[in-house]
Enzyme design. Structure first.
Site, PDB file in Angstrom:
ATOM      1  N   LYS A   1     -16.053  -6.992  -3.811  1.00  0.00           N
ATOM      2  CA  LYS A   1     -16.923  -5.584  -4.002  1.00  0.00           C
ATOM      3  C   LYS A   1     -16.080  -4.522  -5.155  1.00  0.00           C
ATOM      4  CE  LYS A   1     -17.276  -5.115  -0.052  1.00  0.00           C
ATOM      5  NZ  LYS A   1     -16.675  -6.836   0.832  1.00  0.00           N
TER       6      LYS A   1
ATOM      7  N   LYS B   1       0.727  -0.874  -0.016  1.00  0.00           N
ATOM      8  CA  LYS B   1       0.411   0.211  -0.490  1.00  0.00           C
ATOM      9  C   LYS B   1       1.118   1.173   0.111  1.00  0.00           C
ATOM     10  CE  LYS B   1      -4.038  -2.259   1.944  1.00  0.00           C
ATOM     11  NZ  LYS B   1      -5.014  -2.234   3.315  1.00  0.00           N
TER      12      LYS B   1
ATOM     13  N   LYS C   1     -10.711 -13.084  -8.336  1.00  0.00           N
ATOM     14  CA  LYS C   1     -12.581 -13.227  -7.197  1.00  0.00           C
ATOM     15  C   LYS C   1     -13.142 -12.628  -7.092  1.00  0.00           C
ATOM     16  CE  LYS C   1      -9.045 -12.805  -3.694  1.00  0.00           C
ATOM     17  NZ  LYS C   1      -8.872 -12.650  -2.042  1.00  0.00           N
TER      18      LYS C   1
END
Length: 327
Positions: free
Chosen positions: A193, A109, A190
């Site tokens: 959302k 990140k 996968k």
């Protein structure tokens, strides 16, 4: 019984991959387990305050609707037991900057960013505080979270070495793989959302017509045979996994039943099964939406149960570390 702890960040939504692959296992193992909506963790990246509050409550409701029973497990929102912040600070004085910088998720990140919050670096210590505060013995996690649990173990062992035997040293457990549900439009990825593939993701609260439309538009192949072959037929294999998760039937049985009936018939069967599978959750969620006071009560009750456990731990920690007892 073995005490387990699991946390989930609040997005306000739950997709079918989450539900079939992880949350249903939480439901099966909920006795003496602690489940936490980790809203403090969600603050480590930019967010909207009103959305965080709404999403935290909504996710807790989804977990209840999915089958987590507040009478059998402890279900609460992380920030409603504020002593976790106190233990985080104490563990910060045990952790080192070097080991936090080595955490894989932080490096991922942080890569290419001009500036990241101190909270993002400290994310694993807050996670360790969550786990250690409740006397957790087992932490069911995916492979990507094992490093965080290993850090938690290191901090607990280091703390106990310096201050005496105070904290339970937990272990990571990797649960058996649940249903591997993939994206309907990209069956090599996968289900998530992410806004990148809204048509490839089935949310558990999607309307039946929307679920049916997404499944009927799912990517397949130019063949006509229904068989499980993830390399050559990823789309059909994904739909077979979906049907198996929704019906509880083994994939070989489904292959035999739908092998030669055509993709249209097969997709219609998958859509019907998934709609039926999610109907109880949708119904229970609707009931909870109509009883906001009861949801507030259940979350407060869960927070009180969690706090009762947490206070025992922090009392031992304060005494061990030389902090004055609270009056």
């Amino acid at each position: 019984m073995t005490r387990r702890f699991s946390g989930i960040k609040p997005s306000g939504e739950m997709h079918l991959g989450n539900y079939a692959g992880a949350v249903q296992r939480w439901v099966d193992l909920q006795d003496d387990s602690i489940y936490c909506v980790v809203d403090l963790h969600a603050m480590t990246v930019p967010y909207e305050p009103a959305a965080l509050q709404a999403d935290s409550r909504r996710l807790a409701m989804l977990l209840m609707a999915a089958g987590l029973d507040p009478q059998r497990c402890v279900l609460f929102v992380q920030s409603q037991v504020p002593v976790v912040a106190e233990l985080t600070w104490i563990l910060n004085c045990v952790a080192t900057v070097g080991e936090l910088r080595r955490m894989t998720q932080f490096k991922d990140k942080d890569s290419g960013q001009e500036s990241v919050s101190a909270g993002l670096l400290d994310y694993p210590v807050l996670m360790a505080a969550d786990i250690l505060l409740y006397g957790t013995e087992e932490v069911p996690v995916g492979e990507d979270q094992i490093q965080h649990v290993e850090l938690t173990r290191d901090l607990a062992i280091r703390f106990n070495h310096r201050f005496g035997d105070t904290l339970v040293v937990p272990k990571a457990t990797v649960p058996p793989v649940g249903a591997r549900i993939k994206d309907l439009q990209d069956p090599t990825a996968k289900m998530s959302k992410s806004v990148d593939s809204p048509q490839g993701t089935i949310l558990v609260l999607d309307e039946p017509a929307r679920i049916t439309k997404k499944i009927k538009a799912a990517v397949t192949d130019s063949d006509t045979t229904v068989r499980f072959d993830t390399e050559n037929k990823p789309g059909i294999s994904n739909l077979l996994s979906l049907l198996a998760a929704a019906t509880g039937r083994p994939i070989p049985d489904l292959e035999a039943e739908y092998a030669t009936g055509g993709y249209g018939t097969f997709k219609a069967a998958v859509a019907e099964a998934v709609v039926d599978y999610l109907a109880p959750l949708r119904e229970q969620f609707s009931l909870l939406e109509n009883e906001p006071g009861e949801v507030t009560r259940l979350l407060a009750e869960g927070a009180a149960k969690a706090d009762a456990i947490a206070q025992k731990t922090i009392t031992r920690v304060r005494a061990a570390t030389g902090l004055l007892a609270r009056s």
